[in-house]
Design a protein around this motif. Structure first.
Motif, short mmCIF file in Angstrom:
data_model
loop_
_atom_site.label_atom_id
_atom_site.label_comp_id
_atom_site.label_asym_id
_atom_site.label_seq_id
_atom_site.Cartn_x
_atom_site.Cartn_y
_atom_site.Cartn_z
N LEU A 68 0.81 -1.22 0.00
CA LEU A 68 0.00 0.00 0.00
C LEU A 68 0.84 1.27 0.00
O LEU A 68 0.30 2.36 -0.24
CB LEU A 68 -0.92 0.01 1.22
N ILE A 100 0.57 3.76 -2.93
CA ILE A 100 -0.68 4.53 -2.96
C ILE A 100 -0.63 5.65 -1.93
O ILE A 100 -1.00 6.79 -2.21
CB ILE A 100 -1.89 3.61 -2.71
N VAL A 118 -9.85 7.25 -0.24
CA VAL A 118 -9.92 7.16 -1.69
C VAL A 118 -9.06 8.25 -2.29
O VAL A 118 -9.19 9.43 -1.94
CB VAL A 118 -11.38 7.30 -2.19
N SER A 119 -8.18 7.85 -3.20
CA SER A 119 -7.30 8.80 -3.86
C SER A 119 -7.10 8.36 -5.30
O SER A 119 -7.69 7.37 -5.76
CB SER A 119 -5.95 8.89 -3.15
N GLU A 120 -6.26 9.09 -6.01
CA GLU A 120 -6.00 8.75 -7.42
C GLU A 120 -5.35 7.38 -7.54
O GLU A 120 -5.54 6.67 -8.52
CB GLU A 120 -5.11 9.82 -8.04
N GLY A 121 -4.58 6.98 -6.52
CA GLY A 121 -3.93 5.68 -6.57
C GLY A 121 -4.86 4.51 -6.34
O GLY A 121 -4.55 3.38 -6.71
N GLY A 122 -6.04 4.75 -5.71
CA GLY A 122 -6.99 3.69 -5.46
C GLY A 122 -7.54 3.77 -4.04
O GLY A 122 -7.03 4.52 -3.20
N PRO A 123 -8.60 3.01 -3.73
CA PRO A 123 -9.20 3.03 -2.39
C PRO A 123 -8.44 2.11 -1.43
O PRO A 123 -7.90 1.08 -1.81
CB PRO A 123 -10.62 2.52 -2.64
N ILE A 124 -8.41 2.50 -0.17
CA ILE A 124 -7.80 1.71 0.90
C ILE A 124 -8.75 1.67 2.08
O ILE A 124 -9.22 2.72 2.54
CB ILE A 124 -6.44 2.28 1.34
#
Length: 357
Positions: free
Chosen positions: A200, A203, A233-239
């Motif tokens: 992670l 991200i 949630v960001s441009e890299g994806g949700p965590i």
């Protein structure tokens, strides 16, 4: 482990499991299928498990290559010795006999043939070379693990379930024992957590540059505990960040604002640009408190939740007076919501009863 009379030939490490279950094409078990060509006629890309030669054709060419049938337009396998050739022919003959129409044989006192004795004892050369009995026993042990522990059959589709056995089969791990109960819940769990954190990190490294949105939603699990989830949630994806158990607290605006504030501090106030919750009054009031404390953070109501409430409100009973046309056209929305809610409750209750949770 040498194979045949040629000591330089060894069994390739990528041999697939042999299952003599296709009575129409039993010799597929002695080649490794790499890819189906999709051009019709049953053509596939495969490699011979004896000589490792890669060929692109159908089962008839497999049979010609392994049984050394000349004139079929395919090179004969040089690694098939006369002893293996006899076993391969026997396997084809037994498969063909299985698909022939069944007849009731007359009583006979004739002694069993050599082929029947070898089949009964399972002592064929190929069966010994490919450990057919051991493979079948291992399958039975794995299946027994599922049945005795009540494991879901969906576990067999888990890629890590498959890769664990593949790794063990392709490496020399003599004397290896599976992880113990304590190792799974302590050291290995911490090791996997560290592994996930490393995955992670790319991200999270974008949060300071691109910003992050915190998404919160409340739901009730199968044990009827009210949980509040938080995701980043960001441009890299949700965590997924965490779930807060709110079963023993009064969830007013101050409590909601406090747990949101805790998550903001964990992520980093400089990274957070927006908070998204449903548009319940308590969430809206908590969002106003967050905006007052963090001036650069905006509270936004969930669009999906807003649309759900709007659609349900269209067909509410109090709104059909004098507007029956709307109710007649849109009442299916209410029925759909009721069916979905019933199915979800029934599904969760069933999982809880069988001890899935």
């Amino acid at each position: 482990m040498s194979f045949g009379s040629d000591s330089s030939f060894r069994i390739p490490s990528n041999f697939g499991s042999l299952e003599f279950q296709d009575d129409h094409a039993p010799l597929w078990a002695f080649v490794t299928i790499k890819d189906k060509l999709g051009d019709g006629g049953g053509n596939k890309l495969w490699s011979c498990n004896f000589c490792a030669k890669v060929v692109k054709n159908s089962y008839s060419r497999v049979k010609a290559q392994l049984l050394r049938i000349s004139g079929a337009g395919v090179a004969l396998c040089p690694k098939v010795t006369p002893e293996y050739l006899a076993d391969l022919k026997r396997i084809c003959e037994e498969a063909e006999n299985k698909i022939k129409p069944k007849t009731i044989p007359l009583p006979s006192a004739a002694p069993a043939t050599l082929s029947q004795k070898r089949k009964k004892k399972g002592s064929g050369t190929l069966e010994r070379a490919f450990n057919v009995d051991e493979r079948n026993q291992l399958r039975a042990e794995i299946a027994r693990m599922f049945y005795s522990a009540g494991l879901s059959f969906h576990l067999a589709r888990n890629p890590y379930y498959v890769s664990s056995y593949s790794f063990a089969a392709n490496h020399n791990l003599s004397g290896f024992l599976p992880p113990s109960y304590n190792a799974l819940r302590t050291s290995l769990l911490q090791q996997e957590r560290s592994h996930i954190e490393r995955l992670l990190q790319p991200i999270k490294s974008l949060w300071l540059i691109k910003g992050v949105t915190l998404v919160s939603d409340g739901w009730t699990d199968v044990q009827r505990r009210p949980l509040i989830n938080f995701m980043a949630v960001s441009e890299g994806g949700p965590i997924f960040l965490k779930a807060v158990d709110g079963s023993k607290v009064y969830k007013d605006k101050h409590y909601m604002a406090s747990i949101i504030k805790d998550v903001i501090n964990e992520v980093g106030p400089k990274n957070v640009v927006q908070i998204i919750t449903d548009n319940a009054l308590v969430c809206k009031a908590a969002g106003m408190l967050i905006e007052a404390e963090f001036h650069h953070v905006f509270w936004t109501p969930c669009v999906v939740h807003t649309l759900n409430l709007a659609l349900k409100n269209i067909c509410a009973a109090r709104n059909i007076d004098g507007n029956e046309n709307v109710f007649n056209e849109c009442h299916w929305i209410t029925l759909l919501v009721d069916d979905a809610s019933f199915y979800q409750d029934f599904h969760n209750d069933s999982l809880y009863e069988i001890g899935y949770f």
